[in-house]
Design a protein around this motif. Structure first.
Motif, PDB file in Angstrom:
ATOM      1  N   THR A 158       0.837  -1.209   0.000  1.00 26.71           N
ATOM      2  CA  THR A 158       0.000   0.000   0.000  1.00 26.71           C
ATOM      3  C   THR A 158       0.866   1.252   0.000  1.00 26.71           C
ATOM      4  O   THR A 158       1.781   1.383   0.818  1.00 26.71           O
ATOM      5  N   ARG A 159       0.555   2.182  -0.902  1.00 29.25           N
ATOM      6  CA  ARG A 159       1.342   3.403  -1.033  1.00 29.25           C
ATOM      7  C   ARG A 159       0.742   4.566  -0.272  1.00 29.25           C
ATOM      8  O   ARG A 159       1.464   5.399   0.260  1.00 29.25           O
ATOM      9  N   PHE A 160      -0.597   4.651  -0.245  1.00 31.66           N
ATOM     10  CA  PHE A 160      -1.194   5.756   0.516  1.00 31.66           C
ATOM     11  C   PHE A 160      -2.559   5.365   1.043  1.00 31.66           C
ATOM     12  O   PHE A 160      -3.220   4.458   0.533  1.00 31.66           O
ATOM     13  N   ILE A 161      -2.951   6.072   2.114  1.00 31.37           N
ATOM     14  CA  ILE A 161      -4.238   5.857   2.763  1.00 31.37           C
ATOM     15  C   ILE A 161      -4.987   7.182   2.791  1.00 31.37           C
ATOM     16  O   ILE A 161      -4.471   8.182   3.294  1.00 31.37           O
ATOM     17  N   VAL A 162      -6.179   7.195   2.241  1.00 34.45           N
ATOM     18  CA  VAL A 162      -7.045   8.371   2.281  1.00 34.45           C
ATOM     19  C   VAL A 162      -7.911   8.270   3.533  1.00 34.45           C
ATOM     20  O   VAL A 162      -8.601   7.267   3.733  1.00 34.45           O
ATOM     21  N   VAL A 163      -7.852   9.299   4.371  1.00 37.27           N
ATOM     22  CA  VAL A 163      -8.637   9.315   5.603  1.00 37.27           C
ATOM     23  C   VAL A 163      -9.705  10.390   5.492  1.00 37.27           C
ATOM     24  O   VAL A 163      -9.407  11.587   5.492  1.00 37.27           O
ATOM     25  N   ASP A 164     -10.949   9.954   5.370  1.00 35.99           N
ATOM     26  CA  ASP A 164     -12.073  10.892   5.312  1.00 35.99           C
ATOM     27  C   ASP A 164     -12.453  11.314   6.733  1.00 35.99           C
ATOM     28  O   ASP A 164     -12.247  10.566   7.689  1.00 35.99           O
TER      29      ASP A 164
END
Length: 339
Positions: A158-164
């Motif tokens: 995994t390269r990035f995590i989007v946190v809403d």
């Protein structure tokens, strides 16, 4: 009668999934900037994507993940277990403190990790003949969950995590512990080689003032509304209005562009709010037929518009210094003279 029933059914489906999505110019520009900063690696651990409520940040987060998945199609073909990006929502658990335990479980769920499966090797104690678990970190403890997150992120590539709704991380803790909260994200970024894209209101911008370390490793992106005093924004907003009108079944025969100024003023140029208004309008037209009274019923009230506008204006004023760059160096504070 058949057409009305079809419109109602289709409209209900649109409402159930949150309405149609559109990759408008603001989203395309944000994706391009995020993609550039994702190449920066450790020099941009945290990407703070701030904007007004209803601007379409959740839709943007979904598009970012979908774009990353398409971009890494070859890697996915070679390694089906690869998950280049995920989107999770920071939980508002109702507790006084932010629930890292629930947050880590959501990350593991997005990575498709089976939480109920034992992550510890069991054996038989030769002396007693009973099942025995080796000593070590409890997989259900906070430390155990973090260890599982670190391992899973590395295994999935995994390269990035989007946190809403990332503001929940900041709001659910004592001000003195706020820096510690985001040091946790930075630590995970360094350990696992992932970057965090935090979506939220203008409150997120305050994070860069917590410490020089966070300021250095953060980058702010303004996901702004379409303004009524900018010609290009007016045209882009009208394009979104036209697209939604062609997508929602009960509105296909309605000349929505005739009321473009009304929609722009009522939704404050926020595409997420526009979508919500049009989904409501689609339902009302499907049941009651089109009229300007029906349109009024779908619009936000004056009190709602006033409150949202106040938050937008205050937020835009706060974030402006964070988006301003200059070639001149800042002047150091003048030291006090000792009498």
């Amino acid at each position: 009668m058949t057409n009305t029933t079809h419109s109602n059914t289709a409209s209900t489906d649109a409402q159930r999934i949150g309405g149609p999505r559109i990759r408008h110019s603001r989203i395309a520009a944000a994706i391009e900037e995020c993609s550039l900063l994702l190449e920066a690696g450790n020099s941009a651990n945290l990407l703070l994507l701030c904007g007004p409520t209803g601007a379409g940040k959740t839709t943007l987060g979904n598009f970012l993940v979908e774009t990353a998945t398409k971009h890494h199609a070859e890697n996915l073909a070679a390694d089906p277990g690869c998950i280049p990006a995920i989107r999770v929502e920071a939980p508002a658990s109702g507790e006084r403190e932010f629930s890292w335990r629930l947050f880590f479980k959501r990350i593991l769920d997005a990575l498709d990790v089976e939480l109920d499966a034992p992550r510890t090797a069991y054996g038989i104690d030769p002396a007693t003949g009973r099942v025995a678990r080796p000593r070590g970190t409890n997989p259900n403890s906070l430390a155990g969950l973090r260890t599982a997150v670190e391992r899973s992120l590395k295994q999935r590539g995994t390269r990035f995590i989007v946190v809403d709704e990332a503001a929940h991380i900041a709001r659910q803790c004592h001000p003195t512990l706020l820096e510690l909260q985001f040091d946790t994200l930075k630590s995970l970024s360094n350990e696992c080689g992932v970057q965090w894209i935090l979506l939220g209101s203008y409150d997120l911008f305050e994070l860069i003032s917590l410490s020089g370390q966070l300021a250095r490793r953060s980058h702010t992106i303004h996901f702004s509304r379409y303004r009524e005093d900018v010609t290009e924004d007016i045209r882009a907003f009208q394009g979104c209005l036209k697209h939604f009108g062609q997508t929602l079944p009960a509105l296909k025969q309605v000349d929505l562009l005739r009321y473009a100024e009304v929609f722009h003023r009522n939704t404050l140029g926020c595409i997420g709010i526009l979508r919500d208004v049009l989904v409501r309008l689609d339902l009302l037209v499907g049941r009651c037929g089109w009229s300007e009274d029906t349109l009024c019923r779908a619009l936000l009230t004056e009190a709602q518009v006033t409150q949202i506008l106040r938050e937008i204006v205050e937020g835009e004023e706060r974030i402006a210094p964070g988006l301003t760059r200059t070639l001149s160096a800042p002047q150091p504070a003048t030291p006090r003279r000792v009498a």
